[in-house]
Each structure stands twice: as C-alpha cells, then as structure tokens.
Design a protein around this motif. Sequence first.
Motif, PDB file in Angstrom:
ATOM      1  N   GLY A   1       0.775  -1.234   0.000  1.00  0.00           N
ATOM      2  CA  GLY A   1       0.000   0.000   0.000  1.00  0.00           C
ATOM      3  C   GLY A   1       0.804   1.279   0.000  1.00  0.00           C
ATOM      4  N   CYS A   2       2.089   1.199  -0.350  1.00  0.00           N
ATOM      5  CA  CYS A   2       2.913   2.419  -0.283  1.00  0.00           C
ATOM      6  C   CYS A   2       2.815   3.257  -1.551  1.00  0.00           C
ATOM      7  N   PHE A   3       2.514   2.620  -2.691  1.00  0.00           N
ATOM      8  CA  PHE A   3       2.335   3.288  -3.983  1.00  0.00           C
ATOM      9  C   PHE A   3       3.550   4.096  -4.447  1.00  0.00           C
ATOM     10  N   GLY A   4       4.733   3.717  -3.976  1.00  0.00           N
ATOM     11  CA  GLY A   4       5.937   4.389  -4.461  1.00  0.00           C
ATOM     12  C   GLY A   4       6.074   5.831  -4.036  1.00  0.00           C
ATOM     13  N   LEU A   5       5.436   6.212  -2.944  1.00  0.00           N
ATOM     14  CA  LEU A   5       5.471   7.623  -2.514  1.00  0.00           C
ATOM     15  C   LEU A   5       6.819   8.044  -1.942  1.00  0.00           C
ATOM     16  N   HIS A   6       7.727   7.099  -1.767  1.00  0.00           N
ATOM     17  CA  HIS A   6       9.049   7.472  -1.262  1.00  0.00           C
ATOM     18  C   HIS A   6       9.743   8.463  -2.199  1.00  0.00           C
ATOM     19  N   GLU A   7       9.635   8.249  -3.515  1.00  0.00           N
ATOM     20  CA  GLU A   7      10.278   9.171  -4.454  1.00  0.00           C
ATOM     21  C   GLU A   7       9.639  10.556  -4.392  1.00  0.00           C
ATOM     22  N   TRP A   8       8.359  10.607  -4.130  1.00  0.00           N
ATOM     23  CA  TRP A   8       7.658  11.885  -4.004  1.00  0.00           C
ATOM     24  C   TRP A   8       8.082  12.603  -2.727  1.00  0.00           C
ATOM     25  N   ALA A   9       8.253  11.823  -1.659  1.00  0.00           N
ATOM     26  CA  ALA A   9       8.663  12.413  -0.390  1.00  0.00           C
ATOM     27  C   ALA A   9      10.085  12.954  -0.442  1.00  0.00           C
ATOM     28  N   MET A  10      10.884  12.476  -1.390  1.00  0.00           N
ATOM     29  CA  MET A  10      12.261  12.958  -1.525  1.00  0.00           C
ATOM     30  C   MET A  10      12.333  14.347  -2.150  1.00  0.00           C
ATOM     31  N   VAL A  11      11.234  14.793  -2.769  1.00  0.00           N
ATOM     32  CA  VAL A  11      11.221  16.129  -3.393  1.00  0.00           C
ATOM     33  C   VAL A  11      10.139  17.012  -2.786  1.00  0.00           C
ATOM     34  N   TYR A  12       9.572  16.579  -1.673  1.00  0.00           N
ATOM     35  CA  TYR A  12       8.480  17.322  -1.042  1.00  0.00           C
ATOM     36  C   TYR A  12       8.974  18.648  -0.463  1.00  0.00           C
ATOM     37  N   ARG A  13       8.338  19.726  -0.903  1.00  0.00           N
ATOM     38  CA  ARG A  13       8.619  21.085  -0.412  1.00  0.00           C
ATOM     39  C   ARG A  13      10.113  21.431  -0.484  1.00  0.00           C
ATOM     40  N   THR A  14      10.714  21.132  -1.630  1.00  0.00           N
ATOM     41  CA  THR A  14      12.109  21.510  -1.833  1.00  0.00           C
ATOM     42  C   THR A  14      12.348  21.782  -3.306  1.00  0.00           C
ATOM     43  N   SER A  15      13.321  22.628  -3.571  1.00  0.00           N
ATOM     44  CA  SER A  15      13.755  22.859  -4.952  1.00  0.00           C
ATOM     45  C   SER A  15      15.016  22.056  -5.262  1.00  0.00           C
ATOM     46  N   ASP A  16      15.542  21.366  -4.248  1.00  0.00           N
ATOM     47  CA  ASP A  16      16.782  20.600  -4.392  1.00  0.00           C
ATOM     48  C   ASP A  16      16.429  19.155  -4.743  1.00  0.00           C
TER      49      ASP A  16
ATOM     50  N   GLY B   1       4.576  19.302 -11.533  1.00  0.00           N
ATOM     51  CA  GLY B   1       5.096  20.536 -10.967  1.00  0.00           C
ATOM     52  C   GLY B   1       5.306  20.394  -9.463  1.00  0.00           C
ATOM     53  N   ALA B   2       5.963  21.383  -8.857  1.00  0.00           N
ATOM     54  CA  ALA B   2       6.282  21.311  -7.421  1.00  0.00           C
ATOM     55  C   ALA B   2       5.025  21.295  -6.560  1.00  0.00           C
ATOM     56  N   GLU B   3       4.082  22.184  -6.850  1.00  0.00           N
ATOM     57  CA  GLU B   3       2.876  22.257  -6.026  1.00  0.00           C
ATOM     58  C   GLU B   3       2.021  20.998  -6.183  1.00  0.00           C
ATOM     59  N   GLY B   4       1.888  20.512  -7.404  1.00  0.00           N
ATOM     60  CA  GLY B   4       1.121  19.291  -7.629  1.00  0.00           C
ATOM     61  C   GLY B   4       1.750  18.090  -6.952  1.00  0.00           C
ATOM     62  N   THR B   5       3.079  18.037  -6.956  1.00  0.00           N
ATOM     63  CA  THR B   5       3.788  16.956  -6.285  1.00  0.00           C
ATOM     64  C   THR B   5       3.535  17.002  -4.784  1.00  0.00           C
ATOM     65  N   ASP B   6       3.609  18.203  -4.210  1.00  0.00           N
ATOM     66  CA  ASP B   6       3.364  18.352  -2.771  1.00  0.00           C
ATOM     67  C   ASP B   6       1.949  17.929  -2.409  1.00  0.00           C
ATOM     68  N   ARG B   7       0.978  18.251  -3.264  1.00  0.00           N
ATOM     69  CA  ARG B   7      -0.415  17.886  -2.976  1.00  0.00           C
ATOM     70  C   ARG B   7      -0.590  16.366  -2.960  1.00  0.00           C
TER      71      ARG B   7
END
Length: 283
Positions: A117-132, A143-149
């Motif tokens: 049930g993780c759905f691969g969100l680890h890669e999303w969490a690696m770019v959450y609220r960052t430009s790095d 996009g950054a905002e869509g990724t954060d949502r």
Amino acid sequence: MTATLAFAEWSSYAMDHAARVDALVAGHLERRQRRESHPVEDFLFTYYSTRPNQLRIWHPGPGVRLLDAPEYADRRGYVVVDGTASLDPAEITRRADNITWIRRLLASTLDRQPQFGCFGLHEWAMVYRTSDVRHEKWPLRLGAEGTDRVVESHKVACSHFDAFRFFTASARPLNVLQPTRESQPTLEQGGCLHANMDLYKWAAKLMPFTPSSLLLDCFELARDIRTLDMQASPYDLAPLGYAPVRIETPEGKAEYTAAQRTFADRARPLRRQLVTLCDALLG
C-alpha cells in the motif's frame, strides 16, 4: 559435499558469465565514455558500490573447487593450493558477524507479510517542499505544487530505511514509520521495491561467496524494479521512453500494486537462496 570442476568446465562457465555481464553493462559503459548519465539505467552502478569489472569475475560459490585456477590466488576470499582454488575458510570466519546480520535481515523479511500500500510515494517524499531535487535534469510531472499535494493527500508508509533517509525534512514527519538502521531487520518487508532491489546489494556484499548466477539474477531483478520505481516517481521521463505510472490515480495505484506483487514473487526465491547461502557459510 565438495564438487571439483576441471579447467574446461569452469572456464566455460566463467566465459558465459562474462558475456552475460557485458550485455548488462554495455549501455552504462558507453554512456560513461561519453560522460552522460541516465536516471534509470545507471542507478545500479551509482547507488550500489559494485563496479562492472567486479561483476565480470565468476564465482562458483561454496563447496566448489576449481582445478588449474592459479589466477584465483590474487582474488580476495580464495586460497589456491597446487593450482586448485577454493573459498578461504579464514575469510568466511573473519566475516561471520556480517554474514549473520545479513542472514537475519533476509530471513526476517522472508517471514514477514508483504505490504502493498505504499504506492511508491518514497520518491515523491524525496522532493516534497524543496527545490533541491535529485534528478534536476528532469522536470516534475505535476510541478512542485502538484507533487506536494500528492504527498499531502496520501498516507505515506515507507518501511525502508535507505529510502526514508532521503526524505526531505518536511516529509519525514508525514511517514507513519520512522525507520532506522537498527530497526531495519524488524521493519523490512517483501512488498517493498527497495528491499527487493537490495537483494542485489546483499548478494554483492556476500561476494566472493555468492554464486555469480545468483548475483546476476538479483541484478536483473533490481534493474527491472528500478524501471517501475522511476515510472511511478514524480519525474517526467517520457522523453526517455518511460510511460508514467500515475500513482495519484486509482488506475495508476492498481498498476503499481500489480507490478509490486510480481516483483515480490520474483524476489522471494532469490531471498531464500541468499538465506540458504548464509546458512551454508555459517554452518
């Protein structure tokens, strides 16, 4: 029981193994020559420490003696007597604690119920609220905002420490688990893409004791998992020919979970073989 292989037999195995490795690493070596990188296909050579030239060396595994094999005298973990090579028992003894830890991790993962049930969100969490971002050459698909949502609208449940440690500081508190290196044997489970990808890491760390056929089976599994890992990531890799697995949609979640189950099924016998290898070494 010990098997003894004549030169003609084991050298044929070694040549076949080298040919298999050459086919697997050709693209990476060509890109390295051109000083190019690939976010999917180069991962196994940049994240993991085993180099292509190390992969090319054929290892028979425990319980095998190689006749007319003086070249193995220069290879760590072997002893050669009168031209006959075999694994060095002293090297196994020296590494017994490490082998025991790897066995504990693999066996506990094998016994644990896989989670899907993780759905691969680890890669999303690696770019959450960052430009790095880690793969700065490739844009974020939403996009950054869509990724954060996407991160904020899902339950983040990563059980793998070596994925979790790359979460951004803002993403770490959102994870329902807080994995550590110490808790790895109690949290790792067979549905996790990274835990199954890491079978290659453990097979490589057990070299030269790991039979080379098993090592490359783990390598090929890790390569295939990496493809799904990045297809389900927030990056837009369509220009490289990777269609996205849109885990933010019900259809994408179903596609991801089905592939995750397939990889868990492929990983299980490899994990069991590695446990058996550890048992043979420790026994």
